[in-house]
Design a protein around this motif. Structure first.
Motif, PDB file in Angstrom:
ATOM      1  N   ALA A 209       0.824  -1.215   0.000  1.00 13.03           N
ATOM      2  CA  ALA A 209       0.000   0.000   0.000  1.00 13.03           C
ATOM      3  C   ALA A 209       0.857   1.264   0.000  1.00 13.03           C
ATOM      4  O   ALA A 209       0.559   2.221  -0.723  1.00 13.03           O
ATOM      5  CB  ALA A 209      -0.934  -0.002   1.208  1.00 13.03           C
ATOM      6  N   LEU A 210       1.922   1.272   0.791  1.00 14.25           N
ATOM      7  CA  LEU A 210       2.808   2.440   0.832  1.00 14.25           C
ATOM      8  C   LEU A 210       3.450   2.699  -0.525  1.00 14.25           C
ATOM      9  O   LEU A 210       3.445   3.828  -1.027  1.00 14.25           O
ATOM     10  CB  LEU A 210       3.902   2.251   1.890  1.00 14.25           C
ATOM     11  N   VAL A 211       3.978   1.652  -1.142  1.00 12.70           N
ATOM     12  CA  VAL A 211       4.658   1.818  -2.430  1.00 12.70           C
ATOM     13  C   VAL A 211       3.675   2.261  -3.510  1.00 12.70           C
ATOM     14  O   VAL A 211       3.941   3.208  -4.246  1.00 12.70           O
ATOM     15  CB  VAL A 211       5.386   0.519  -2.833  1.00 12.70           C
ATOM     16  N   LEU A 212       2.540   1.581  -3.607  1.00 12.03           N
ATOM     17  CA  LEU A 212       1.573   1.945  -4.650  1.00 12.03           C
ATOM     18  C   LEU A 212       1.048   3.363  -4.453  1.00 12.03           C
ATOM     19  O   LEU A 212       0.873   4.103  -5.428  1.00 12.03           O
ATOM     20  CB  LEU A 212       0.423   0.945  -4.676  1.00 12.03           C
ATOM     21  N   THR A 213       0.815   3.759  -3.218  1.00  9.51           N
ATOM     22  CA  THR A 213       0.304   5.104  -2.947  1.00  9.51           C
ATOM     23  C   THR A 213       1.334   6.166  -3.325  1.00  9.51           C
ATOM     24  O   THR A 213       1.033   7.091  -4.085  1.00  9.51           O
ATOM     25  CB  THR A 213      -0.081   5.252  -1.464  1.00  9.51           C
ATOM     26  N   PHE A 214       2.543   6.026  -2.795  1.00  9.38           N
ATOM     27  CA  PHE A 214       3.563   7.052  -3.040  1.00  9.38           C
ATOM     28  C   PHE A 214       3.941   7.144  -4.515  1.00  9.38           C
ATOM     29  O   PHE A 214       4.001   8.229  -5.083  1.00  9.38           O
ATOM     30  CB  PHE A 214       4.811   6.783  -2.199  1.00  9.38           C
ATOM     31  N   PHE A 215       4.184   6.003  -5.149  1.00  8.88           N
ATOM     32  CA  PHE A 215       4.637   6.041  -6.539  1.00  8.88           C
ATOM     33  C   PHE A 215       3.487   6.354  -7.502  1.00  8.88           C
ATOM     34  O   PHE A 215       3.686   7.060  -8.492  1.00  8.88           O
ATOM     35  CB  PHE A 215       5.325   4.730  -6.911  1.00  8.88           C
ATOM     36  N   GLY A 216       2.304   5.833  -7.237  1.00 12.19           N
ATOM     37  CA  GLY A 216       1.160   6.122  -8.097  1.00 12.19           C
ATOM     38  C   GLY A 216       0.780   7.592  -8.076  1.00 12.19           C
ATOM     39  O   GLY A 216       0.540   8.207  -9.122  1.00 12.19           O
ATOM     40  N   LEU A 217       0.732   8.181  -6.874  1.00 14.72           N
ATOM     41  CA  LEU A 217       0.396   9.604  -6.776  1.00 14.72           C
ATOM     42  C   LEU A 217       1.444  10.478  -7.449  1.00 14.72           C
ATOM     43  O   LEU A 217       1.109  11.501  -8.046  1.00 14.72           O
ATOM     44  CB  LEU A 217       0.228  10.009  -5.310  1.00 14.72           C
TER      45      LEU A 217
ATOM     46  N   VAL B 177       8.551  21.242 -14.307  1.00 11.54           N
ATOM     47  CA  VAL B 177       8.276  19.809 -14.172  1.00 11.54           C
ATOM     48  C   VAL B 177       9.438  19.112 -13.474  1.00 11.54           C
ATOM     49  O   VAL B 177       9.233  18.249 -12.617  1.00 11.54           O
ATOM     50  CB  VAL B 177       7.983  19.169 -15.551  1.00 11.54           C
ATOM     51  N   LEU B 178      10.671  19.490 -13.811  1.00  6.24           N
ATOM     52  CA  LEU B 178      11.837  18.916 -13.149  1.00  6.24           C
ATOM     53  C   LEU B 178      11.822  19.248 -11.667  1.00  6.24           C
ATOM     54  O   LEU B 178      12.100  18.384 -10.826  1.00  6.24           O
ATOM     55  CB  LEU B 178      13.127  19.423 -13.799  1.00  6.24           C
ATOM     56  N   MET B 179      11.501  20.481 -11.330  1.00  9.70           N
ATOM     57  CA  MET B 179      11.440  20.866  -9.917  1.00  9.70           C
ATOM     58  C   MET B 179      10.345  20.095  -9.189  1.00  9.70           C
ATOM     59  O   MET B 179      10.540  19.655  -8.054  1.00  9.70           O
ATOM     60  CB  MET B 179      11.231  22.376  -9.779  1.00  9.70           C
ATOM     61  N   VAL B 180       9.200  19.907  -9.842  1.00  9.22           N
ATOM     62  CA  VAL B 180       8.119  19.131  -9.249  1.00  9.22           C
ATOM     63  C   VAL B 180       8.565  17.686  -9.045  1.00  9.22           C
ATOM     64  O   VAL B 180       8.313  17.087  -7.990  1.00  9.22           O
ATOM     65  CB  VAL B 180       6.842  19.203 -10.123  1.00  9.22           C
ATOM     66  N   ALA B 181       9.238  17.114 -10.040  1.00  7.47           N
ATOM     67  CA  ALA B 181       9.711  15.734  -9.927  1.00  7.47           C
ATOM     68  C   ALA B 181      10.696  15.581  -8.777  1.00  7.47           C
ATOM     69  O   ALA B 181      10.619  14.614  -8.007  1.00  7.47           O
ATOM     70  CB  ALA B 181      10.348  15.282 -11.242  1.00  7.47           C
ATOM     71  N   LEU B 182      11.618  16.518  -8.643  1.00  7.34           N
ATOM     72  CA  LEU B 182      12.576  16.455  -7.539  1.00  7.34           C
ATOM     73  C   LEU B 182      11.878  16.635  -6.192  1.00  7.34           C
ATOM     74  O   LEU B 182      12.217  15.965  -5.209  1.00  7.34           O
ATOM     75  CB  LEU B 182      13.666  17.502  -7.722  1.00  7.34           C
ATOM     76  N   ALA B 183      10.910  17.533  -6.137  1.00  5.87           N
ATOM     77  CA  ALA B 183      10.155  17.730  -4.896  1.00  5.87           C
ATOM     78  C   ALA B 183       9.360  16.479  -4.545  1.00  5.87           C
ATOM     79  O   ALA B 183       9.278  16.101  -3.365  1.00  5.87           O
ATOM     80  CB  ALA B 183       9.227  18.933  -5.038  1.00  5.87           C
ATOM     81  N   LEU B 184       8.786  15.824  -5.553  1.00  2.46           N
ATOM     82  CA  LEU B 184       8.046  14.588  -5.304  1.00  2.46           C
ATOM     83  C   LEU B 184       8.967  13.488  -4.786  1.00  2.46           C
ATOM     84  O   LEU B 184       8.596  12.722  -3.897  1.00  2.46           O
ATOM     85  CB  LEU B 184       7.342  14.118  -6.578  1.00  2.46           C
ATOM     86  N   TYR B 185      10.162  13.406  -5.343  1.00  2.00           N
ATOM     87  CA  TYR B 185      11.120  12.414  -4.857  1.00  2.00           C
ATOM     88  C   TYR B 185      11.448  12.678  -3.389  1.00  2.00           C
ATOM     89  O   TYR B 185      11.423  11.761  -2.560  1.00  2.00           O
ATOM     90  CB  TYR B 185      12.402  12.436  -5.702  1.00  2.00           C
ATOM     91  N   GLY B 186      11.742  13.919  -3.073  1.00  2.00           N
ATOM     92  CA  GLY B 186      12.013  14.264  -1.677  1.00  2.00           C
ATOM     93  C   GLY B 186      10.823  13.981  -0.777  1.00  2.00           C
ATOM     94  O   GLY B 186      10.981  13.471   0.341  1.00  2.00           O
ATOM     95  N   ALA B 187       9.623  14.280  -1.261  1.00  2.00           N
ATOM     96  CA  ALA B 187       8.414  14.023  -0.479  1.00  2.00           C
ATOM     97  C   ALA B 187       8.213  12.524  -0.249  1.00  2.00           C
ATOM     98  O   ALA B 187       7.775  12.114   0.835  1.00  2.00           O
ATOM     99  CB  ALA B 187       7.204  14.615  -1.190  1.00  2.00           C
ATOM    100  N   LYS B 188       8.546  11.705  -1.262  1.00  2.00           N
ATOM    101  CA  LYS B 188       8.427  10.254  -1.078  1.00  2.00           C
ATOM    102  C   LYS B 188       9.383   9.754  -0.005  1.00  2.00           C
ATOM    103  O   LYS B 188       8.998   8.961   0.857  1.00  2.00           O
ATOM    104  CB  LYS B 188       8.702   9.513  -2.391  1.00  2.00           C
TER     105      LYS B 188
END
Length: 147
Positions: free
Chosen positions: A52-60, A76-87
């Motif tokens: 559940a954790l993996v599917l939620t974090f990566f799917g979102l 988009v690059l900044m959003v992607a990096l922020a999402l990685y940090g958030a994960k």
């Protein structure tokens, strides 16, 4: 008749999702079965929580990236990096909360949870790479070559 676009649709993010979901689901089922065999009910719950954790974090993350696809590539690059940090931070916080609530080992087996998160994350990541590679969409355009 008017149709609404799907969040991922026919985009690179959609291709990444399709490339990741099937192998991740297969690995998740295998992880759950092996966890049940190794640790019983606590293995089942630990493994299901990991899935559940993996599917939620990566799917979102893919849904958010799919929604930003029309934006400036730098954004988009900044959003992607922020999402990685958030994960990373989100998983850290989730594990801290699970541990603080004294849920480790009953009802969630620590080993089943950890191994499931690791193998599902690796599978999801490889699936995303394969999906994006098969899409064959250029990541950038060099423009016209100057003589």
């Amino acid at each position: 008749m008017m149709t609404t676009a799907k969040p991922l649709g026919d985009t690179t993010a959609g291709a990444m999702f399709r490339g990741a979901i099937v192998p991740s689901a297969v690995v998740a089922v295998i992880s759950v079965v092996l966890s049940v065999l190794a640790a019983g009910t606590t293995g089942l719950w630990g493994s299901l929580l990991g899935v559940a954790l993996v599917l939620t974090f990566f799917g979102l993350s893919l849904v958010v990236l799919g929604a930003t696809r029309a934006a400036d590539p730098l954004l988009v690059l900044m959003v992607a990096l922020a999402l990685y940090g958030a994960k990373v931070v989100g998983l850290f916080v989730a594990f801290i909360l699970i541990n603080a609530a004294d849920l480790v080992d009953d009802p969630f087996d620590r080993t089943a949870l950890g191994i499931t998160v690791i193998v599902c994350t690796l599978t999801w990541t490889v699936g995303e790479i394969v999906g994006a590679t098969r899409r064959r969409e250029p990541l950038y355009d060099l423009g016209e070559a100057s003589p």
